[in-house]
Scaffold this motif. Structure first.
Motif, PDB file in Angstrom:
ATOM      1  N   TYR A   2      37.970  60.545  98.700  1.00 21.07           N
ATOM      2  CA  TYR A   2      38.883  61.537  99.262  1.00 21.07           C
ATOM      3  C   TYR A   2      40.310  61.237  98.843  1.00 21.07           C
ATOM      4  N   LYS A   3      41.084  62.298  98.788  1.00 21.55           N
ATOM      5  CA  LYS A   3      42.516  62.172  98.534  1.00 21.55           C
ATOM      6  C   LYS A   3      43.213  62.149  99.889  1.00 21.55           C
ATOM      7  N   VAL A   4      43.880  61.046 100.196  1.00 18.54           N
ATOM      8  CA  VAL A   4      44.446  60.821 101.531  1.00 18.54           C
ATOM      9  C   VAL A   4      45.947  60.599 101.432  1.00 18.54           C
ATOM     10  N   ALA A   5      46.691  61.301 102.288  1.00 15.03           N
ATOM     11  CA  ALA A   5      48.134  61.089 102.393  1.00 15.03           C
ATOM     12  C   ALA A   5      48.448  60.342 103.679  1.00 15.03           C
ATOM     13  N   VAL A   6      49.377  59.412 103.596  1.00 15.72           N
ATOM     14  CA  VAL A   6      49.880  58.705 104.779  1.00 15.72           C
ATOM     15  C   VAL A   6      51.330  59.136 104.962  1.00 15.72           C
ATOM     16  N   ILE A   7      51.573  59.894 106.041  1.00 12.32           N
ATOM     17  CA  ILE A   7      52.915  60.436 106.303  1.00 12.32           C
ATOM     18  C   ILE A   7      53.640  59.496 107.262  1.00 12.32           C
ATOM     19  N   GLY A   8      54.861  59.129 106.878  1.00  7.31           N
ATOM     20  CA  GLY A   8      55.581  58.114 107.647  1.00  7.31           C
ATOM     21  C   GLY A   8      55.173  56.727 107.211  1.00  7.31           C
ATOM     22  N   ALA A   9      54.931  56.572 105.926  1.00  8.97           N
ATOM     23  CA  ALA A   9      54.304  55.353 105.391  1.00  8.97           C
ATOM     24  C   ALA A   9      55.178  54.111 105.501  1.00  8.97           C
ATOM     25  N   THR A  10      56.476  54.278 105.710  1.00 11.53           N
ATOM     26  CA  THR A  10      57.355  53.103 105.770  1.00 11.53           C
ATOM     27  C   THR A  10      57.592  52.613 107.197  1.00 11.53           C
ATOM     28  N   GLY A  12      43.576  73.072 111.827  1.00 11.64           N
ATOM     29  CA  GLY A  12      43.569  72.062 110.777  1.00 11.64           C
ATOM     30  C   GLY A  12      44.254  70.778 111.185  1.00 11.64           C
ATOM     31  N   ILE A  13      44.451  70.599 112.492  1.00  7.89           N
ATOM     32  CA  ILE A  13      45.162  69.429 113.000  1.00  7.89           C
ATOM     33  C   ILE A  13      44.347  68.784 114.122  1.00  7.89           C
ATOM     34  N   ILE A  14      44.292  67.457 114.115  1.00 10.37           N
ATOM     35  CA  ILE A  14      43.700  66.671 115.202  1.00 10.37           C
ATOM     36  C   ILE A  14      44.792  65.748 115.717  1.00 10.37           C
ATOM     37  N   ALA A  15      44.959  65.670 117.027  1.00 14.40           N
ATOM     38  CA  ALA A  15      46.014  64.835 117.602  1.00 14.40           C
ATOM     39  C   ALA A  15      45.475  63.479 118.020  1.00 14.40           C
ATOM     40  N   VAL A  63      44.982  67.335 109.077  1.00 11.00           N
ATOM     41  CA  VAL A  63      46.013  66.393 109.505  1.00 11.00           C
ATOM     42  C   VAL A  63      45.582  65.695 110.793  1.00 11.00           C
ATOM     43  N   ILE A  64      45.618  64.367 110.778  1.00  5.54           N
ATOM     44  CA  ILE A  64      45.397  63.573 111.994  1.00  5.54           C
ATOM     45  C   ILE A  64      46.776  63.056 112.386  1.00  5.54           C
ATOM     46  N   ASP A  65      47.319  63.655 113.439  1.00  2.00           N
ATOM     47  CA  ASP A  65      48.725  63.502 113.770  1.00  2.00           C
ATOM     48  C   ASP A  65      48.922  62.527 114.925  1.00  2.00           C
ATOM     49  N   ASN A  66      49.734  61.493 114.689  1.00  2.00           N
ATOM     50  CA  ASN A  66      49.947  60.460 115.701  1.00  2.00           C
ATOM     51  C   ASN A  66      51.158  60.730 116.594  1.00  2.00           C
ATOM     52  N   THR A  67      51.857  61.821 116.374  1.00  2.27           N
ATOM     53  CA  THR A  67      53.040  62.100 117.184  1.00  2.27           C
ATOM     54  C   THR A  67      52.640  62.861 118.458  1.00  2.27           C
ATOM     55  N   SER A  68      53.629  63.063 119.328  1.00  2.00           N
ATOM     56  CA  SER A  68      53.359  63.739 120.604  1.00  2.00           C
ATOM     57  C   SER A  68      53.337  65.262 120.477  1.00  2.00           C
ATOM     58  N   HIS A  69      53.738  65.793 119.318  1.00  2.00           N
ATOM     59  CA  HIS A  69      54.028  67.227 119.241  1.00  2.00           C
ATOM     60  C   HIS A  69      52.837  68.130 119.538  1.00  2.00           C
ATOM     61  N   PHE A  70      51.643  67.779 119.042  1.00  3.07           N
ATOM     62  CA  PHE A  70      50.499  68.690 119.140  1.00  3.07           C
ATOM     63  C   PHE A  70      49.494  68.313 120.230  1.00  3.07           C
ATOM     64  N   ARG A  71      49.741  67.231 120.960  1.00  2.00           N
ATOM     65  CA  ARG A  71      48.705  66.687 121.833  1.00  2.00           C
ATOM     66  C   ARG A  71      48.232  67.657 122.914  1.00  2.00           C
ATOM     67  N   MET A  72      49.141  68.415 123.485  1.00  2.00           N
ATOM     68  CA  MET A  72      48.749  69.302 124.571  1.00  2.00           C
ATOM     69  C   MET A  72      48.543  70.741 124.114  1.00  2.00           C
ATOM     70  N   ASP A  73      48.547  70.967 122.821  1.00  2.00           N
ATOM     71  CA  ASP A  73      48.216  72.289 122.273  1.00  2.00           C
ATOM     72  C   ASP A  73      46.731  72.552 122.528  1.00  2.00           C
ATOM     73  N   PRO A  74      46.386  73.635 123.229  1.00  2.00           N
ATOM     74  CA  PRO A  74      44.962  73.889 123.542  1.00  2.00           C
ATOM     75  C   PRO A  74      44.095  74.107 122.316  1.00  2.00           C
ATOM     76  N   ALA A 134      57.880  63.288 116.072  1.00  2.00           N
ATOM     77  CA  ALA A 134      57.417  64.600 116.528  1.00  2.00           C
ATOM     78  C   ALA A 134      58.125  65.763 115.837  1.00  2.00           C
ATOM     79  N   LYS A 135      59.444  65.676 115.662  1.00  2.00           N
ATOM     80  CA  LYS A 135      60.181  66.794 115.062  1.00  2.00           C
ATOM     81  C   LYS A 135      59.789  66.999 113.605  1.00  2.00           C
ATOM     82  N   VAL A 136      59.591  65.930 112.886  1.00  2.00           N
ATOM     83  CA  VAL A 136      59.171  66.025 111.489  1.00  2.00           C
ATOM     84  C   VAL A 136      57.753  66.572 111.405  1.00  2.00           C
ATOM     85  N   SER A 137      56.891  66.082 112.293  1.00  2.00           N
ATOM     86  CA  SER A 137      55.508  66.538 112.298  1.00  2.00           C
ATOM     87  C   SER A 137      55.401  68.025 112.610  1.00  2.00           C
TER      88      SER A 137
END
Length: 339
Positions: free
Chosen positions: A3-11, A124-127, A92-103, A75-78
């Motif tokens: 798979y082709k995988v991106a790591v966002i916030g890699a630093t 297309g997003i998993i929190a 996208v598997i998102d580790n920020t708080s932005h999408f967690r409570m999205d139904p 969260a704002k960038v995500s």
């Protein structure tokens, strides 16, 4: 075929841990792309023992052809870039708080609710949940199966790494300053963190709770059971890595202490170290760098009907963030994105 995988916030703290975890668990990658802000573009980060990746500018990156992104840029960038990646066909598997409570976005801990991953197709997003929530629900799940949980009262002892690299630097610098009698100046935290504890994580809300405490309540209900009441007090402590939690649980029927210990011992992702003797429990120092949620100090609470207390500790950068995200990706490719 990988798979082709991106790591966002890699630093960042979590991004580097994501890269390490992908390599350690031998995630089937054909290519890994490290992404971060424009100011970090061109920096180098490690992937595994022998690969060095040059960081690319997230704002200019085209996600077309990328299968999965594990993301922890804030969260704002995500909010801007996770939907952009998803629109290009990347999950996208998102580790920020932005999408967690999205139904329409599943909030997932693989040991607890892996079936929820199926809901990723809506956006297309998993929190990824909050780090303190993750370790608690991993420990609560086998107990909830044994007897329905009615109420949880939890006090957290959260390490400074949960607030990022600058927070870790602040603890180090303040500790050094105290030893050499230099002035101590809080910058990342509201008060001195060295040799102190701060009962304040995230912003205060109208009811007096902090947002971190609110997150633990609403995320537990979304992941485990909407009928569980949670009352949290979240405290920052002068520890670099790993969060501890003192958890008090009230069940709807009697629960035997030995049965609880046995259920926890069998549960995936949990290691019970519970000896009523010196050193018969796990502390943050021992959990750092480990994958498990460690449970100790299991005992009946005689002050409440059907009550049980325990202590749990886990590495907040691993199970509390990077590892949980990679585990979600592993279930995703096993059950939904097979090549």
């Amino acid at each position: 075929m990988g798979y082709k995988v991106a790591v966002i916030g890699a630093t960042g703290n979590v991004g580097r841990e994501m890269l390490q975890t992908l390599a350690e668990r031998k995630f089937p990658v054909d290519e890994v792309i490290a992404l971060a802000s424009e100011r970090s573009a061109g920096r180098e980060v490690s992937f595994g023992d022998d690969q060095v990746l040059k960081v690319k500018d997230l704002s200019k990156f085209d996600f077309k052809g990328v299968d999965i992104a594990v993301s922890s840029p804030g969260a704002k960038v995500s909010a801007v870039h996770s939907p952009r990646a998803a629109a290009a066909g990347c999950v996208v598997i998102d580790n920020t708080s932005h999408f967690r409570m999205d139904p329409d976005v599943p909030l997932v801990v693989p040991e607890v609710n892996p079936q929820a991953i199926a809901g990723y197709k809506k956006k297309g997003i998993i929190a990824n949940p909050n780090c303190s929530t993750i370790q608690m629900v991993v420990a609560l799940k086998p107990l909830h199966t044994l007897a329905k949980i009615k109420r949880v009262v939890v006090s957290t002892y959260q390490s400074v790494s949960g607030a990022g690299k600058e927070a870790m630097d602040e603890l180090f610098n303040q500790t050094r300053a105290i030893y050499v009698n230099d002035p101590v100046k809080p910058e990342k935290f509201t008060k001195q963190i060295a040799f102190n504890v701060i009962p304040h994580i995230d912003v205060f809300m109208d009811d007096g709770a902090t947002k971190e405490e609110w997150k633990m309540a609403v995320e537990t209900r979304k992941i485990l059971d909407p009928n569980i009441a949670v009352h949290a007090t979240c405290v920052r402590v002068p520890v670099f890595v790993s969060h501890g939690e003192a958890v008090n649980v009230e069940f709807d029927k009697p629960i035997d202490e030995d049965a609880a210990r046995e259920a926890l011992s069998r549960a995936p992702g949990v290691i019970v170290v519970d000896h009523r003797a010196n050193e018969g429990y796990v502390t943050p120092v021992e959990a750092a760098g480990e994958d498990a949620v460690y449970v100790s100090r299991i005992r009946k609470d005689p002050t409440v009907k059907n009550g049980l207390s325990f202590w749990c500790v886990s590495d907040n950068l691993r199970k509390g963030a990077a590892l949980n995200a990679v585990q979600i990706a592993e279930v995703l490719i096993r059950d939904y994105l097979k090549k």
